[in-house]
Design a protein around this motif. Sequence first.
Motif, mmCIF file in Angstrom:
data_model
loop_
_atom_site.group_PDB
_atom_site.id
_atom_site.type_symbol
_atom_site.label_atom_id
_atom_site.label_comp_id
_atom_site.label_asym_id
_atom_site.label_seq_id
_atom_site.Cartn_x
_atom_site.Cartn_y
_atom_site.Cartn_z
ATOM 1 N N GLU A 196 -16.776 -8.433 -29.884
ATOM 2 C CA GLU A 196 -16.134 -9.003 -31.201
ATOM 3 C C GLU A 196 -14.641 -9.577 -30.944
ATOM 4 N N HIS A 197 -14.305 -10.412 -31.741
ATOM 5 C CA HIS A 197 -12.974 -11.280 -31.667
ATOM 6 C C HIS A 197 -12.434 -11.526 -32.976
ATOM 7 N N VAL A 198 -11.215 -11.677 -33.129
ATOM 8 C CA VAL A 198 -10.480 -12.095 -34.356
ATOM 9 C C VAL A 198 -9.673 -13.242 -33.912
ATOM 10 N N GLY A 199 -9.410 -14.307 -34.987
ATOM 11 C CA GLY A 199 -8.500 -15.171 -34.705
ATOM 12 C C GLY A 199 -7.873 -15.716 -35.775
ATOM 13 N N PHE A 200 -6.613 -16.580 -35.928
ATOM 14 C CA PHE A 200 -6.334 -17.186 -37.062
ATOM 15 C C PHE A 200 -6.852 -18.766 -36.808
ATOM 16 N N VAL A 201 -7.507 -19.271 -37.930
ATOM 17 C CA VAL A 201 -7.994 -20.440 -38.010
ATOM 18 C C VAL A 201 -6.769 -21.756 -37.803
ATOM 19 N N GLY B 95 -4.853 -13.486 -30.049
ATOM 20 C CA GLY B 95 -4.325 -12.461 -28.744
ATOM 21 C C GLY B 95 -5.291 -12.023 -27.874
ATOM 22 N N ASN B 96 -4.821 -11.269 -26.812
ATOM 23 C CA ASN B 96 -5.636 -10.275 -26.142
ATOM 24 C C ASN B 96 -6.813 -11.212 -25.577
ATOM 25 N N GLN B 97 -6.625 -12.529 -25.081
ATOM 26 C CA GLN B 97 -7.371 -13.292 -24.570
ATOM 27 C C GLN B 97 -6.562 -13.649 -23.093
ATOM 28 N N GLU B 98 -7.336 -12.935 -21.966
ATOM 29 C CA GLU B 98 -7.014 -12.993 -20.934
ATOM 30 C C GLU B 98 -5.275 -12.309 -20.833
ATOM 31 N N THR B 99 -5.149 -11.531 -21.576
ATOM 32 C CA THR B 99 -3.734 -10.828 -21.490
ATOM 33 C C THR B 99 -2.857 -11.812 -22.027
ATOM 34 N N ARG B 100 -3.175 -12.797 -23.068
ATOM 35 C CA ARG B 100 -2.120 -13.638 -23.427
ATOM 36 C C ARG B 100 -2.439 -14.103 -24.691
ATOM 37 N N VAL B 101 -1.598 -14.708 -25.496
ATOM 38 C CA VAL B 101 -2.034 -15.644 -26.887
ATOM 39 C C VAL B 101 -2.588 -17.004 -26.334
ATOM 40 N N GLN B 102 -3.483 -17.348 -26.858
ATOM 41 C CA GLN B 102 -4.004 -18.516 -26.496
ATOM 42 C C GLN B 102 -4.710 -19.394 -27.664
ATOM 43 N N VAL B 103 -4.938 -20.406 -27.620
ATOM 44 C CA VAL B 103 -5.563 -21.411 -28.873
ATOM 45 C C VAL B 103 -6.966 -21.757 -28.056
ATOM 46 N N ARG B 104 -8.020 -21.413 -29.035
ATOM 47 C CA ARG B 104 -9.301 -21.642 -28.079
ATOM 48 C C ARG B 104 -10.310 -22.177 -29.340
ATOM 49 N N ARG B 105 -11.523 -22.872 -28.773
ATOM 50 C CA ARG B 105 -12.392 -23.160 -29.564
ATOM 51 C C ARG B 105 -13.606 -22.253 -29.729
ATOM 52 N N TYR B 106 -14.074 -21.926 -30.733
ATOM 53 C CA TYR B 106 -15.279 -21.040 -30.867
ATOM 54 C C TYR B 106 -16.436 -21.611 -31.840
ATOM 55 N N PRO B 107 -17.541 -21.436 -31.509
ATOM 56 C CA PRO B 107 -18.528 -22.038 -32.232
ATOM 57 C C PRO B 107 -18.780 -21.230 -33.654
ATOM 58 N N LYS B 108 -18.954 -21.950 -34.793
ATOM 59 C CA LYS B 108 -19.134 -21.503 -35.905
ATOM 60 C C LYS B 108 -20.305 -20.368 -36.014
ATOM 61 N N SER B 109 -21.204 -20.648 -35.403
ATOM 62 C CA SER B 109 -22.504 -20.100 -35.261
ATOM 63 C C SER B 109 -22.075 -18.535 -35.269
ATOM 64 N N ASP C 281 -10.781 -26.750 -38.574
ATOM 65 C CA ASP C 281 -12.151 -26.956 -38.678
ATOM 66 C C ASP C 281 -12.578 -27.985 -37.698
ATOM 67 N N ALA C 282 -13.517 -27.553 -36.776
ATOM 68 C CA ALA C 282 -13.900 -28.889 -35.917
ATOM 69 C C ALA C 282 -15.413 -28.832 -36.046
ATOM 70 N N ASP C 283 -15.980 -29.450 -37.031
ATOM 71 C CA ASP C 283 -17.333 -29.246 -37.206
ATOM 72 C C ASP C 283 -18.048 -28.287 -36.847
ATOM 73 N N ASP C 284 -18.752 -28.149 -36.094
ATOM 74 C CA ASP C 284 -19.462 -26.888 -35.773
ATOM 75 C C ASP C 284 -18.885 -25.880 -34.907
ATOM 76 N N SER C 285 -17.272 -26.047 -34.589
ATOM 77 C CA SER C 285 -16.555 -24.777 -33.996
ATOM 78 C C SER C 285 -15.275 -24.972 -34.923
ATOM 79 N N LEU C 286 -14.523 -23.854 -34.392
ATOM 80 C CA LEU C 286 -13.221 -23.663 -34.868
ATOM 81 C C LEU C 286 -12.218 -23.421 -33.921
ATOM 82 N N VAL C 287 -11.032 -24.050 -33.919
ATOM 83 C CA VAL C 287 -10.052 -24.001 -33.297
ATOM 84 C C VAL C 287 -9.061 -22.704 -33.839
ATOM 85 N N VAL C 288 -9.177 -21.754 -32.929
ATOM 86 C CA VAL C 288 -8.219 -20.627 -33.455
ATOM 87 C C VAL C 288 -7.226 -20.182 -32.313
#
Length: 74
Positions: free
Chosen positions: A30-35, A48-62, A38-45
């Motif tokens: 499981e993972h939680v992020g702030f949106v 934190g706690n992504q490889e021990t730091r805060v990061q911006v990443r794209r994840y599938p809406k599915s 909205d990038a069509d079929d994915s989200l840019v969020v």
Amino acid sequence: MKPKSWVTWGRQITEPKPGAIAIFNFDGTEHVGFVLTDADDSLVVIGGNQETRVQVRRYPKSNVVDYRMPPSNN
């Protein structure tokens, strides 16, 4: 706090909005992020706690379990 415990926080929304919390499940991980976007079929969020730091990443809406916003004052 486990990511899935966020599904009871605030109020549920059906579509992602900037600032919403997105709760994801990736085959049991499981993972939680702030949106951010909205990038069509994915989200840019941002999360934190992504490889021990805060990061911006794209994840599938599915993989979204739920979207949550702060409780309304109305």
